[in-house]
Design a protein around this motif. Structure first.
Motif, mmCIF file in Angstrom:
data_model
loop_
_atom_site.group_PDB
_atom_site.id
_atom_site.type_symbol
_atom_site.label_atom_id
_atom_site.label_comp_id
_atom_site.label_asym_id
_atom_site.label_seq_id
_atom_site.Cartn_x
_atom_site.Cartn_y
_atom_site.Cartn_z
ATOM 1 N N VAL A 302 0.831 -1.207 0.000
ATOM 2 C CA VAL A 302 0.000 0.000 0.000
ATOM 3 C C VAL A 302 0.870 1.264 0.000
ATOM 4 O O VAL A 302 2.095 1.185 0.154
ATOM 5 C CB VAL A 302 -0.990 0.019 1.190
ATOM 6 N N GLY A 304 2.847 4.597 0.747
ATOM 7 C CA GLY A 304 3.606 5.242 1.811
ATOM 8 C C GLY A 304 4.321 4.324 2.792
ATOM 9 O O GLY A 304 4.863 4.785 3.798
ATOM 10 N N VAL A 305 4.353 3.040 2.526
ATOM 11 C CA VAL A 305 4.977 2.132 3.509
ATOM 12 C C VAL A 305 6.480 2.002 3.295
ATOM 13 O O VAL A 305 7.191 1.431 4.130
ATOM 14 C CB VAL A 305 4.337 0.724 3.460
ATOM 15 N N GLY A 306 6.956 2.510 2.153
ATOM 16 C CA GLY A 306 8.397 2.446 1.930
ATOM 17 C C GLY A 306 8.816 1.578 0.759
ATOM 18 O O GLY A 306 9.970 1.138 0.703
ATOM 19 N N LYS A 307 7.906 1.394 -0.182
ATOM 20 C CA LYS A 307 8.255 0.565 -1.356
ATOM 21 C C LYS A 307 9.403 1.175 -2.154
ATOM 22 O O LYS A 307 10.398 0.505 -2.448
ATOM 23 C CB LYS A 307 7.052 0.432 -2.303
ATOM 24 N N THR A 308 9.220 2.442 -2.509
ATOM 25 C CA THR A 308 10.215 3.076 -3.373
ATOM 26 C C THR A 308 11.576 3.130 -2.680
ATOM 27 O O THR A 308 12.608 2.814 -3.281
ATOM 28 C CB THR A 308 9.752 4.498 -3.758
ATOM 29 N N THR A 309 11.549 3.483 -1.411
ATOM 30 C CA THR A 309 12.811 3.520 -0.654
ATOM 31 C C THR A 309 13.440 2.127 -0.598
ATOM 32 O O THR A 309 14.656 1.975 -0.696
ATOM 33 C CB THR A 309 12.541 4.033 0.779
ATOM 34 N N LYS A 313 17.066 0.846 -1.719
ATOM 35 C CA LYS A 313 17.964 0.099 -0.810
ATOM 36 C C LYS A 313 18.370 -1.234 -1.438
ATOM 37 O O LYS A 313 19.525 -1.669 -1.318
ATOM 38 C CB LYS A 313 17.260 -0.175 0.524
ATOM 39 N N ASP A 331 4.594 2.617 -10.876
ATOM 40 C CA ASP A 331 3.554 3.435 -10.239
ATOM 41 C C ASP A 331 3.244 4.607 -11.153
ATOM 42 O O ASP A 331 3.749 5.718 -10.962
ATOM 43 C CB ASP A 331 4.029 3.930 -8.867
ATOM 44 N N ARG A 334 0.398 7.692 -9.316
ATOM 45 C CA ARG A 334 0.613 8.816 -8.391
ATOM 46 C C ARG A 334 1.477 9.905 -9.032
ATOM 47 O O ARG A 334 2.557 9.609 -9.581
ATOM 48 C CB ARG A 334 1.281 8.315 -7.109
ATOM 49 N N GLN A 340 10.264 10.913 -7.726
ATOM 50 C CA GLN A 340 10.758 10.310 -6.470
ATOM 51 C C GLN A 340 11.736 9.175 -6.754
ATOM 52 O O GLN A 340 12.843 9.120 -6.190
ATOM 53 C CB GLN A 340 9.568 9.784 -5.647
ATOM 54 N N THR A 441 9.425 -2.718 6.444
ATOM 55 C CA THR A 441 10.162 -1.470 6.616
ATOM 56 C C THR A 441 9.920 -0.885 8.009
ATOM 57 O O THR A 441 9.054 -1.350 8.748
ATOM 58 C CB THR A 441 9.683 -0.431 5.581
ATOM 59 N N LYS A 442 10.696 0.110 8.319
ATOM 60 C CA LYS A 442 10.527 0.878 9.564
ATOM 61 C C LYS A 442 10.592 -0.005 10.807
ATOM 62 O O LYS A 442 9.975 0.299 11.838
ATOM 63 C CB LYS A 442 9.222 1.687 9.522
ATOM 64 N N GLY A 467 13.630 -3.216 6.750
ATOM 65 C CA GLY A 467 14.098 -1.846 6.585
ATOM 66 C C GLY A 467 14.380 -1.305 7.972
ATOM 67 O O GLY A 467 13.522 -1.372 8.857
ATOM 68 N N VAL A 468 15.571 -0.810 8.190
ATOM 69 C CA VAL A 468 15.942 -0.392 9.545
ATOM 70 C C VAL A 468 16.400 1.069 9.605
ATOM 71 O O VAL A 468 17.183 1.433 10.464
ATOM 72 C CB VAL A 468 17.029 -1.334 10.127
ATOM 73 N N GLN A 470 16.335 5.145 7.186
ATOM 74 C CA GLN A 470 16.038 5.812 5.917
ATOM 75 C C GLN A 470 17.200 5.804 4.929
ATOM 76 O O GLN A 470 17.038 6.154 3.775
ATOM 77 C CB GLN A 470 15.607 7.250 6.201
HETATM 78 N N1 LIG Z 1 12.585 4.935 9.648
HETATM 79 C C1 LIG Z 1 12.413 4.398 8.442
HETATM 80 N N2 LIG Z 1 11.784 5.074 7.476
HETATM 81 C C2 LIG Z 1 11.613 4.487 6.269
HETATM 82 C C3 LIG Z 1 12.059 3.178 6.033
HETATM 83 N N3 LIG Z 1 11.724 2.864 4.751
HETATM 84 C C4 LIG Z 1 11.104 3.949 4.222
HETATM 85 N N4 LIG Z 1 11.035 4.927 5.135
HETATM 86 C C5 LIG Z 1 10.441 6.253 4.960
HETATM 87 O O1 LIG Z 1 9.054 6.098 4.693
HETATM 88 C C6 LIG Z 1 8.591 7.134 3.881
HETATM 89 C C7 LIG Z 1 7.796 6.574 2.743
HETATM 90 O O2 LIG Z 1 8.659 5.864 1.928
HETATM 91 P P1 LIG Z 1 8.381 5.676 0.392
HETATM 92 O O3 LIG Z 1 9.479 4.872 -0.130
HETATM 93 O O4 LIG Z 1 8.100 6.991 -0.235
HETATM 94 O O5 LIG Z 1 7.065 4.858 0.436
HETATM 95 P P2 LIG Z 1 6.249 4.264 -0.795
HETATM 96 O O6 LIG Z 1 5.599 3.044 -0.303
HETATM 97 O O7 LIG Z 1 7.078 4.193 -1.986
HETATM 98 O O8 LIG Z 1 5.174 5.356 -0.949
HETATM 99 P P3 LIG Z 1 4.287 5.589 -2.215
HETATM 100 O O9 LIG Z 1 5.245 5.801 -3.337
HETATM 101 O O10 LIG Z 1 3.551 6.829 -1.854
HETATM 102 O O11 LIG Z 1 3.445 4.409 -2.375
HETATM 103 C C8 LIG Z 1 9.843 7.892 3.449
HETATM 104 O O12 LIG Z 1 9.970 9.056 4.222
HETATM 105 C C9 LIG Z 1 10.976 6.967 3.764
HETATM 106 O O13 LIG Z 1 12.181 7.604 4.084
HETATM 107 C C10 LIG Z 1 12.707 2.466 7.102
HETATM 108 O O14 LIG Z 1 13.102 1.318 7.008
HETATM 109 N N5 LIG Z 1 12.857 3.124 8.282
#
Ligand SMILES: Nc1nc2c(ncn2[C@@H]2O[C@H](COP(=O)(O)OP(=O)(O)OP(=O)(O)O)[C@@H](O)[C@H]2O)c(=O)[nH]1
Length: 494
Positions: A302, A304-309, A313, A331, A334, A340, A441-442, A467-468, A470
């Motif tokens: 879903v 914002g959970v950190g897929k792209t990040t 990584k 994607d 969006r 991004q 993640t997170k 994911g541990v 940013q």
């Molecule tokens: N603390 C922490 N933050 C994380 C981690 N992975 C991602 N984030 C943060 O989570 C936020 C959302 O990450 P995105 O990679 O944009 O999430 P996404 O799922 O791609 O979001 P959409 O593209 O909107 O679907 C960002 O601010 C990242 O820096 C992690 O392992 N730890």
């Protein structure tokens, strides 16, 4: 990370350890009795050996006394009766021995037993009251049952037959104890080294320090643990599984404590957790290594959970292991998604394939695979639109990606901090579009650990990465062993 969970597991360890310790004390209280038992049994082993040696001389090829002795010995290791029969040196004990022998083997020729008794015409031992009190409630020489006093006596029949003379038994035990006290270990070694019966060793393993945890001992600690796990967002079915594993590991069985009760509890907890978090694990690096290139990995989950990040990584992770990567922005839904992911690609000096917003995600992935093939790129990392698993459009997109590029792996990404929600989403995503594994993640911000404990068991698919943080280096391979270490490690220091 997972601090709440660690603390709760630590509490359980302490409680369960206390329960075990209480039972260990019971055993230690009866240590003298154990010695007596051991001695009595070993005296029997000696007698049997001596008798075997003597009777082996004449040509009597069949019905070898050794066999009989072994049979008696085997039987003896099983309960009260046998230990009593093992005291061959008083007349009354002899009667018991006969009775028990007859009970076990109804054959009339008790010649062996008699010969055995004759072979050691030791003087009548004097009963010692202490020993009798050591025998306590009359459970006598119950080798196994002695540490489970509260259990109903299971043995019947032969044991009863051997019951009648507790006084003589006590006397015999006492003498046997004295006899063996001096050369306890030697006797064992000899018995084992001459390969006579292995009997001494067997008896010894039965009487070394040990404890039994009964269900009621663990009831409270387990209940506390159940509440603790649930409040840590561990999924209900996973909680049940962990508790069942602990029950299986700890309850009822006699545990030898060669090191400490704490170790036994820790081991059980470790196994119980390992069982649920290691489901489906496979060697990710190995998989990447052996797959035909380019390996295509699609990331779902879903918003914002950190897929792209996580894709960024992963690119770093793979590049560090010698693989080239290309990112693909599936994607197309969006606004801002292209920018991004492109930022990450630039930062990592990696190619990124993207189309206009609103384009076909499958077409983006297809182009990325073509690019990889044309440029000898090892791995394609495909992002997808973060929409709810219930969104038919998204699921159709994933299905289409499956058809068009046939990914080697579909990884579900969610945030550990989402707890139960992440667990539920993992289940539903897996049902809607089968996943191969998960990235949580997170985890650095999650003190509960419920998702980390539950996702694999609920989906049957492994958590592959955590994911541990940013940073690009903040991706850890999820290793169930390390995870359990992490959950159990610092507890003692707290
Ligand atoms: N603390 C922490 N933050 C994380 C981690 N992975 C991602 N984030 C943060 O989570 C936020 C959302 O990450 P995105 O990679 O944009 O999430 P996404 O799922 O791609 O979001 P959409 O593209 O909107 O679907 C960002 O601010 C990242 O820096 C992690 O392992 N730890």
């Amino acid at each position: 990370m997972f601090d709440n969970l660690k603390e709760k597991l630590g509490s359980f360890r302490k409680d369960a350890e206390e329960a075990a310790e209480e039972n260990v004390e019971e055993v230690e209280d009866e240590e003298d009795l154990e010695d007596v038992d051991e001695a009595a049994v070993e005296a029997e082993a000696e007698a049997a050996d001596a008798e075997e040696a003597g009777a082996a001389e004449p040509e009597a090829p069949d019905t070898t006394p050794g066999d009989d002795a072994a049979e008696v010995a085997e039987t003896e290791a099983d309960g009260d009766l046998e230990a009593e029969a093992a005291a061959p040196d008083s007349g009354e004990a002899a009667a018991n021995a006969d009775a028990s022998s007859a009970a076990v083997e109804p054959e009339p020729e008790s010649a062996d037993t008699e010969a055995e008794l004759e072979s050691e015409p030791e003087p009548e031992p004097e009963p010692e009251p202490e020993t009798e009190s050591g025998s306590g409630s009359g459970s006598g020489l119950d080798l196994e049952g002695m540490i489970r006093d509260d259990e109903p006596e299971e043995s019947a029949g032969p044991a009863d037959a051997a019951e009648p003379d507790a006084e003589a038994d006590a006397a015999a035990e006492t003498e046997a104890a004295e006899a063996v006290e001096d050369d306890d270990t030697d006797t064992d070694d000899e018995a084992e080294s001459n390969g006579s019966t292995g009997f001494g060793r067997k008896a010894k393993s039965l009487v070394k320090g040990k404890f039994v945890i009964e269900e009621e001992d663990l009831e409270d600690p387990l209940h506390e643990l159940e509440l603790a796990l649930l409040s840590s967002d561990v999924e209900m079915g996973v909680v049940d599984e962990i508790l069942d594993n602990l029950r299986d590991e700890l309850i009822g069985e006699t545990r030898a404590f060669t090191t400490s009760t704490g170790d036994v509890i820790e081991e059980a907890l470790r196994d119980a957790i390992y069982d649920v978090i290691s489901v489906g694990q496979f060697d990710f690096n190995e998989r990447i290594a052996i797959e035909d290139k380019p390996v295509v990995i699609v990331f779902t989950g879903v918003n914002g959970v950190g897929k792209t990040t996580s894709i960024a990584k992963m690119s770093r992770y793979l590049e560090e292991r010698g693989y080239s990567t290309v990112m693909a922005n599936g994607d197309t839904y969006r606004a801002g998604a292209n920018e991004q992911i492109q930022e990450h690609a630039d930062a990592l000096d990696t190619k990124c394939i993207s189309h206009e917003q609103g384009g076909d995600p499958a077409a983006v992935l297809y182009d990325a695979v073509e690019y990889a093939e044309a440029n000898d790129i090892d791995v394609v990392l495909g992002d997808t639109a973060g929409r709810l698993h219930t969104d038919e459009g998204l699921m159709d997109q994933l299905a289409k990606i499956d058809r068009v590029v046939d990914p080697d792996m579909t990884l579900f990404v969610d945030e550990a901090v989402a707890g139960q929600d992440a667990v539920n989403r993992a289940r539903e995503f897996n049902e809607a579009a089968e996943i191969d594994g998960a990235v949580l993640t997170k985890a650095d911000a999650d003190s509960n650990g419920g998702a980390a404990i539950s996702v694999a068991h609920v989906t049957g698919k492994p958590i592959l990465f955590l994911g541990v943080g940013q940073g690009y280096d903040h991706l850890e391979r999820f290793d169930p062993d390390e995870m359990v270490d992490r959950l159990l490690e610092d507890e003692d220091e707290e």
